[in-house]
Design a protein around this motif. Sequence first.
Motif, PDB file in Angstrom:
ATOM      1  N   ILE A   1      30.293  53.687  38.338  1.00  0.00           N
ATOM      2  CA  ILE A   1      29.124  52.902  38.715  1.00  0.00           C
ATOM      3  C   ILE A   1      28.865  53.152  40.197  1.00  0.00           C
ATOM      4  O   ILE A   1      29.737  52.927  41.029  1.00  0.00           O
ATOM      5  N   GLU A   2      27.655  53.608  40.513  1.00  0.00           N
ATOM      6  CA  GLU A   2      27.255  53.809  41.910  1.00  0.00           C
ATOM      7  C   GLU A   2      26.289  52.696  42.283  1.00  0.00           C
ATOM      8  O   GLU A   2      25.219  52.571  41.698  1.00  0.00           O
ATOM      9  N   LEU A   3      26.686  51.873  43.253  1.00  0.00           N
ATOM     10  CA  LEU A   3      25.854  50.750  43.652  1.00  0.00           C
ATOM     11  C   LEU A   3      24.754  51.198  44.605  1.00  0.00           C
ATOM     12  O   LEU A   3      24.973  52.052  45.464  1.00  0.00           O
ATOM     13  N   ALA A   4      23.569  50.589  44.472  1.00  0.00           N
ATOM     14  CA  ALA A   4      22.454  50.900  45.360  1.00  0.00           C
ATOM     15  C   ALA A   4      22.711  50.366  46.764  1.00  0.00           C
ATOM     16  O   ALA A   4      22.194  50.894  47.739  1.00  0.00           O
ATOM     17  N   GLU A   5      23.511  49.321  46.868  1.00  0.00           N
ATOM     18  CA  GLU A   5      23.878  48.748  48.159  1.00  0.00           C
ATOM     19  C   GLU A   5      25.260  48.126  48.036  1.00  0.00           C
ATOM     20  O   GLU A   5      25.692  47.748  46.950  1.00  0.00           O
ATOM     21  N   ILE A   6      25.953  48.029  49.127  1.00  0.00           N
ATOM     22  CA  ILE A   6      27.276  47.414  49.134  1.00  0.00           C
ATOM     23  C   ILE A   6      27.106  45.931  49.473  1.00  0.00           C
ATOM     24  O   ILE A   6      26.578  45.590  50.535  1.00  0.00           O
ATOM     25  N   PRO A   7      27.516  45.032  48.589  1.00  0.00           N
ATOM     26  CA  PRO A   7      27.370  43.600  48.883  1.00  0.00           C
ATOM     27  C   PRO A   7      28.342  43.188  49.993  1.00  0.00           C
ATOM     28  O   PRO A   7      29.543  43.422  49.890  1.00  0.00           O
ATOM     29  N   ASN A   8      27.804  42.602  51.044  1.00  0.00           N
ATOM     30  CA  ASN A   8      28.659  42.272  52.193  1.00  0.00           C
ATOM     31  C   ASN A   8      29.346  40.911  52.070  1.00  0.00           C
ATOM     32  O   ASN A   8      30.194  40.582  52.878  1.00  0.00           O
ATOM     33  N   THR A   9      28.988  40.129  51.064  1.00  0.00           N
ATOM     34  CA  THR A   9      29.600  38.807  50.914  1.00  0.00           C
ATOM     35  C   THR A   9      30.626  38.775  49.785  1.00  0.00           C
ATOM     36  O   THR A   9      31.119  37.707  49.444  1.00  0.00           O
ATOM     37  N   ILE A  10      30.947  39.924  49.225  1.00  0.00           N
ATOM     38  CA  ILE A  10      31.865  39.985  48.093  1.00  0.00           C
ATOM     39  C   ILE A  10      33.186  40.620  48.550  1.00  0.00           C
ATOM     40  O   ILE A  10      33.198  41.683  49.156  1.00  0.00           O
ATOM     41  N   ALA A  11      34.276  39.956  48.242  1.00  0.00           N
ATOM     42  CA  ALA A  11      35.598  40.443  48.636  1.00  0.00           C
ATOM     43  C   ALA A  11      36.024  41.627  47.773  1.00  0.00           C
ATOM     44  O   ALA A  11      35.604  41.752  46.618  1.00  0.00           O
ATOM     45  N   GLU A  12      36.856  42.474  48.317  1.00  0.00           N
ATOM     46  CA  GLU A  12      37.440  43.580  47.557  1.00  0.00           C
ATOM     47  C   GLU A  12      38.203  43.014  46.364  1.00  0.00           C
ATOM     48  O   GLU A  12      38.708  41.892  46.403  1.00  0.00           O
ATOM     49  N   ASP A  13      38.277  43.789  45.304  1.00  0.00           N
ATOM     50  CA  ASP A  13      39.001  43.436  44.085  1.00  0.00           C
ATOM     51  C   ASP A  13      38.419  42.225  43.352  1.00  0.00           C
ATOM     52  O   ASP A  13      39.108  41.570  42.568  1.00  0.00           O
ATOM     53  N   THR A  14      37.159  41.903  43.610  1.00  0.00           N
ATOM     54  CA  THR A  14      36.485  40.830  42.892  1.00  0.00           C
ATOM     55  C   THR A  14      36.170  41.316  41.480  1.00  0.00           C
ATOM     56  O   THR A  14      35.626  42.401  41.309  1.00  0.00           O
ATOM     57  N   PRO A  15      36.503  40.549  40.449  1.00  0.00           N
ATOM     58  CA  PRO A  15      36.176  40.958  39.079  1.00  0.00           C
ATOM     59  C   PRO A  15      34.665  41.064  38.888  1.00  0.00           C
ATOM     60  O   PRO A  15      33.899  40.318  39.506  1.00  0.00           O
ATOM     61  N   VAL A  16      34.253  41.978  38.039  1.00  0.00           N
ATOM     62  CA  VAL A  16      32.831  42.166  37.759  1.00  0.00           C
ATOM     63  C   VAL A  16      32.611  42.274  36.252  1.00  0.00           C
ATOM     64  O   VAL A  16      33.525  42.569  35.501  1.00  0.00           O
ATOM     65  N   ILE A  17      31.374  42.035  35.851  1.00  0.00           N
ATOM     66  CA  ILE A  17      30.919  42.304  34.493  1.00  0.00           C
ATOM     67  C   ILE A  17      29.756  43.272  34.641  1.00  0.00           C
ATOM     68  O   ILE A  17      28.815  43.005  35.389  1.00  0.00           O
ATOM     69  N   VAL A  18      29.802  44.371  33.946  1.00  0.00           N
ATOM     70  CA  VAL A  18      28.744  45.370  34.024  1.00  0.00           C
ATOM     71  C   VAL A  18      27.904  45.284  32.755  1.00  0.00           C
ATOM     72  O   VAL A  18      28.431  45.302  31.654  1.00  0.00           O
TER      73      VAL A  18
END
Length: 83
Positions: free
Chosen positions: A14-31
Amino acid sequence: MLASVEGVYRDGKIELAEIPNTIAEDTPVIVTFLTSGYVDLRERGIDESLAAELRARFATFAEDWDAPEMDIYDNYETYINEA
Protein backbone atom coordinates in the motif's frame (compact mmCIF):
# COMPACT_ATOMS: atom_id res chain seq x y z
CA MET A 1 -9.84 8.01 16.66
CA LEU A 2 -10.21 7.13 13.00
CA ALA A 3 -8.09 8.66 10.27
CA SER A 4 -8.46 8.15 6.54
CA VAL A 5 -5.62 8.41 4.03
CA GLU A 6 -5.85 7.72 0.32
CA GLY A 7 -3.40 5.40 -1.33
CA VAL A 8 -2.96 2.73 -3.98
CA TYR A 9 -2.17 -0.96 -3.92
CA ARG A 10 0.86 -1.67 -6.06
CA ASP A 11 3.20 -4.68 -6.16
CA GLY A 12 1.75 -6.15 -2.99
CA LYS A 13 2.17 -2.94 -0.96
CA ILE A 14 0.00 0.00 0.00
CA GLU A 15 1.46 3.36 -1.06
CA LEU A 16 -0.05 6.24 0.87
CA ALA A 17 -0.74 9.56 -0.86
CA GLU A 18 0.42 11.34 2.30
CA ILE A 19 2.03 10.34 5.57
CA PRO A 20 -0.33 10.98 8.51
CA ASN A 21 1.57 13.04 11.07
CA THR A 22 -0.76 12.30 14.00
CA ILE A 23 -0.55 8.51 13.77
CA ALA A 24 2.04 6.56 15.76
CA GLU A 25 4.24 3.90 14.18
CA ASP A 26 2.89 0.34 14.41
CA THR A 27 -0.71 1.55 14.64
CA PRO A 28 -3.10 -1.20 13.47
CA VAL A 29 -4.97 -0.47 10.25
CA ILE A 30 -7.87 -1.84 8.25
CA VAL A 31 -7.50 -1.60 4.48
CA THR A 32 -10.60 -1.37 2.31
CA PHE A 33 -10.08 -1.88 -1.41
CA LEU A 34 -12.24 0.45 -3.49
CA THR A 35 -13.44 -0.51 -6.91
CA SER A 36 -13.58 2.01 -9.72
CA GLY A 37 -15.80 5.04 -9.28
CA TYR A 38 -18.55 3.33 -11.29
CA VAL A 39 -21.64 2.42 -9.29
CA ASP A 40 -24.24 0.16 -10.87
CA LEU A 41 -27.43 1.90 -9.80
CA ARG A 42 -29.69 -0.77 -11.31
CA GLU A 43 -27.95 -3.33 -9.11
CA ARG A 44 -29.05 -1.20 -6.18
CA GLY A 45 -32.65 -0.95 -7.35
CA ILE A 46 -32.37 2.57 -8.79
CA ASP A 47 -33.82 3.01 -12.28
CA GLU A 48 -33.37 6.03 -14.59
CA SER A 49 -36.39 7.93 -13.29
CA LEU A 50 -35.40 7.49 -9.65
CA ALA A 51 -31.80 8.47 -10.48
CA ALA A 52 -33.08 11.66 -12.15
CA GLU A 53 -35.27 12.43 -9.14
CA LEU A 54 -32.36 11.93 -6.71
CA ARG A 55 -30.07 14.03 -8.89
CA ALA A 56 -32.64 16.85 -8.87
CA ARG A 57 -33.03 16.66 -5.09
CA PHE A 58 -29.29 16.78 -4.47
CA ALA A 59 -28.87 19.67 -6.89
CA THR A 60 -30.30 21.96 -4.22
CA PHE A 61 -27.19 21.25 -2.11
CA ALA A 62 -24.66 21.71 -4.93
CA GLU A 63 -24.06 25.44 -4.44
CA ASP A 64 -23.39 25.03 -0.71
CA TRP A 65 -21.40 21.82 -1.18
CA ASP A 66 -19.10 23.40 -3.78
CA ALA A 67 -18.61 26.69 -1.90
CA PRO A 68 -14.92 27.44 -1.13
CA GLU A 69 -15.57 27.74 2.61
CA MET A 70 -16.67 24.10 2.64
CA ASP A 71 -13.11 23.01 1.76
CA ILE A 72 -12.33 22.95 5.48
CA TYR A 73 -14.33 19.73 5.75
CA ASP A 74 -12.01 17.99 3.28
CA ASN A 75 -9.43 17.75 6.09
CA TYR A 76 -11.79 17.94 9.05
CA GLU A 77 -9.83 15.57 11.31
CA THR A 78 -6.59 17.46 10.73
CA TYR A 79 -8.33 20.74 11.52
CA ILE A 80 -9.89 19.36 14.73
CA ASN A 81 -6.57 17.91 15.91
CA GLU A 82 -4.81 21.24 15.41
CA ALA A 83 -7.50 23.27 17.20
